[in-house]
Design an enzyme around this catalytic site. Structure first.
Site, PDB file in Angstrom:
ATOM      1  CG  ASN A 222      -2.162  -0.878   0.935  1.00  0.00           C
ATOM      2  OD1 ASN A 222      -3.042  -0.511   0.154  1.00  0.00           O
ATOM      3  ND2 ASN A 222      -2.186  -2.045   1.564  1.00  0.00           N
TER       4      ASN A 222
ATOM      5  CG  HIS B 140     -10.080  -3.271   8.753  1.00  0.00           C
ATOM      6  ND1 HIS B 140      -9.219  -3.828   9.679  1.00  0.00           N
ATOM      7  CD2 HIS B 140     -11.168  -4.072   8.722  1.00  0.00           C
ATOM      8  CE1 HIS B 140      -9.780  -4.914  10.185  1.00  0.00           C
ATOM      9  NE2 HIS B 140     -10.956  -5.081   9.630  1.00  0.00           N
TER      10      HIS B 140
HETATM   11  N1  NHR Z   1      -5.551   2.305  16.648  1.00  0.00           N
HETATM   12  C1  NHR Z   1      -6.718   2.865  16.990  1.00  0.00           C
HETATM   13  N2  NHR Z   1      -6.760   3.523  18.158  1.00  0.00           N
HETATM   14  N3  NHR Z   1      -7.833   2.790  16.238  1.00  0.00           N
HETATM   15  C2  NHR Z   1      -7.803   2.106  15.086  1.00  0.00           C
HETATM   16  O1  NHR Z   1      -8.899   2.036  14.350  1.00  0.00           O
HETATM   17  C3  NHR Z   1      -6.598   1.476  14.672  1.00  0.00           C
HETATM   18  C4  NHR Z   1      -5.483   1.597  15.506  1.00  0.00           C
HETATM   19  C5  NHR Z   1      -4.272   0.977  15.167  1.00  0.00           C
HETATM   20  C6  NHR Z   1      -4.188   0.198  14.040  1.00  0.00           C
HETATM   21  C7  NHR Z   1      -5.225  -0.906  12.081  1.00  0.00           C
HETATM   22  C8  NHR Z   1      -6.065  -2.120  12.450  1.00  0.00           C
HETATM   23  C9  NHR Z   1      -6.661  -2.863  11.265  1.00  0.00           C
HETATM   24  O2  NHR Z   1      -6.886  -2.257  10.216  1.00  0.00           O
HETATM   25  C10 NHR Z   1      -5.303   0.046  13.226  1.00  0.00           C
HETATM   26  C11 NHR Z   1      -6.505   0.690  13.515  1.00  0.00           C
HETATM   27  C12 NHR Z   1      -3.656  -4.039  14.644  1.00  0.00           C
HETATM   28  C13 NHR Z   1      -4.507  -4.625  15.554  1.00  0.00           C
HETATM   29  C14 NHR Z   1      -3.953  -5.488  16.680  1.00  0.00           C
HETATM   30  O3  NHR Z   1      -4.689  -6.208  17.329  1.00  0.00           O
HETATM   31  C15 NHR Z   1      -5.872  -4.383  15.447  1.00  0.00           C
HETATM   32  C16 NHR Z   1      -6.352  -3.579  14.433  1.00  0.00           C
HETATM   33  C17 NHR Z   1      -5.492  -2.983  13.518  1.00  0.00           C
HETATM   34  C18 NHR Z   1      -4.139  -3.227  13.622  1.00  0.00           C
HETATM   35  N4  NHR Z   1      -2.632  -5.365  16.964  1.00  0.00           N
HETATM   36  C19 NHR Z   1      -1.923  -6.095  18.041  1.00  0.00           C
HETATM   37  C20 NHR Z   1      -1.630  -5.114  19.216  1.00  0.00           C
HETATM   38  O4  NHR Z   1      -1.495  -5.650  20.343  1.00  0.00           O
HETATM   39  C21 NHR Z   1      -0.585  -6.607  17.573  1.00  0.00           C
HETATM   40  C22 NHR Z   1      -0.699  -7.559  16.437  1.00  0.00           C
HETATM   41  C23 NHR Z   1       0.631  -7.824  15.724  1.00  0.00           C
HETATM   42  O5  NHR Z   1       1.673  -7.223  16.073  1.00  0.00           O
HETATM   43  O6  NHR Z   1       0.629  -8.640  14.769  1.00  0.00           O
HETATM   44  O7  NHR Z   1      -1.495  -3.910  19.015  1.00  0.00           O
HETATM   45  O8  NHR Z   1      -6.946  -4.058  11.374  1.00  0.00           O
HETATM   46  C1  GAR Z   2      -3.101  -4.925   3.823  1.00  0.00           C
HETATM   47  O1  GAR Z   2      -3.830  -5.942   3.232  1.00  0.00           O
HETATM   48  C2  GAR Z   2      -3.944  -4.163   4.830  1.00  0.00           C
HETATM   49  O2  GAR Z   2      -5.280  -4.086   4.463  1.00  0.00           O
HETATM   50  C3  GAR Z   2      -3.768  -5.019   6.035  1.00  0.00           C
HETATM   51  O3  GAR Z   2      -2.442  -5.473   6.011  1.00  0.00           O
HETATM   52  C4  GAR Z   2      -1.984  -5.518   4.670  1.00  0.00           C
HETATM   53  C5  GAR Z   2      -0.727  -4.719   4.584  1.00  0.00           C
HETATM   54  O4  GAR Z   2      -0.123  -4.932   3.356  1.00  0.00           O
HETATM   55  N1  GAR Z   2      -3.996  -4.267   7.211  1.00  0.00           N
HETATM   56  C6  GAR Z   2      -4.335  -4.828   8.338  1.00  0.00           C
HETATM   57  O5  GAR Z   2      -4.589  -6.007   8.448  1.00  0.00           O
HETATM   58  C7  GAR Z   2      -4.395  -3.873   9.484  1.00  0.00           C
HETATM   59  N2  GAR Z   2      -4.638  -4.615  10.649  1.00  0.00           N
HETATM   60  P1  GAR Z   2       1.059  -4.034   2.843  1.00  0.00           P
HETATM   61  O6  GAR Z   2       2.099  -3.952   3.957  1.00  0.00           O
HETATM   62  O7  GAR Z   2       1.604  -4.780   1.661  1.00  0.00           O
HETATM   63  O8  GAR Z   2       0.514  -2.685   2.478  1.00  0.00           O
END
Ligand code: NHR
Ligand code: GAR
Length: 221
Positions: free
Chosen positions: A22, A117
């Protein structure tokens, strides 16, 4: 540099954790002559993320801030904010950024923080969205760009792209087709913001002065 000194372009900081496809789509869009934004910095919470190399190849400042070096989310997020603000961004973009952000961080960038997302929100907030859509037998699946608020994956939706699910789809084949859509709608949403056409107004999105439906602008495939 102010926005005017930067050729009037919207300054975008991109946060990543992984491969950065992305990010690449945004870099490519920003390289067009008529682009309304420039990617001024890339920050990863994972030191080895391939997206950092993509940024380097494009001549963009890139750093890793490893969340494991910080005792808690608050101190990590403060370090992140300090680095981001050095670049005086107009917009901060989460592109596969995998750390949940604190309310303090989200408030600091309120109205100028976007996420992509991989689901048709409000369906499948959180992780493993493709497997969950398949499990549920959904006829369609998709991807959403939204403003980030304190509610995880719950901020106002800007744009969604939907694709039909095929009988023989796996989480991998779905992810691949969804990513093609991601690389279309993220540059689109960032351009709208950069051109001053898109705003978050309370808990809604406004495009060209009109409120969008709660499900955002929708692209069918
Ligand atoms: N932060 C807030 N406050 N609000 C949102 O809407 C957010 C955010 C941070 C990231 C991306 C999100 C997604 O698109 C995002 C949206 C990571 C997790 C998660 O559980 C959840 C949602 C998203 C990104 N992360 C774990 C944690 O403990 C770690 C997981 C890992 O390292 O692989 O932070 O889905
Ligand atoms: C993308 O598919 C995005 O939608 C997803 O991770 C991928 C990142 O790809 N995001 C999440 O799942 C956020 N929780 P990229 O690093 O190749 O852009």
């Amino acid at each position: 540099m102010t926005r005017q000194q930067d050729g009037g372009k919207c300054r975008v900081v991109v946060l990543i954790s992984g491969s950065g496809t992305n990010l690449q789509a945004l870099i490519d869009a920003a390289a067009r002559d008529d682009a309304s934004f420039s990617v001024c910095s890339v920050i990863s919470n994972k030191p080895g993320a391939y997206g950092l190399a993509r940024a380097g190849d494009a001549g963009i400042a890139a750093v890793a801030i490893d969340h494991r070096d910080y005792g808690d989310r608050e101190t990590f997020d403060r370090a992140l904010m300090e680095e981001i603000d050095c670049h005086r961004p107009d917009l901060v973009v989460l592109a596969g950024f995998m750390r949940i952000l604190t309310p303090e961080f989200v408030r600091h960038y309120s109205g100028r923080l976007l996420n992509i997302h991989p689901s048709l929100l409000p369906k499948y907030q959180g992780l493993n969205t493709h497997a969950r859509a398949l499990e549920a037998g959904d006829p369609e699946h998709g991807v959403t760009v939204h403003f980030v608020t304190e509610e995880l994956d719950g901020g106002p939706t800007i744009v969604q792209a939907a694709i039909p699910v095929k009988d023989d789809d796996t989480p991998d084949t779905l992810a691949r087709r969804i990513q093609v859509q991601e690389h279309v709608i993220y540059p689109l949403a960032v351009s709208w913001f950069a051109e001053g056409r898109l705003r978050m107004v309370e808990d809604r999105c406004q495009l060209d002065g009109e409120f969008l439906p709660r499900s955002g602008h929708r692209i069918e495939n």
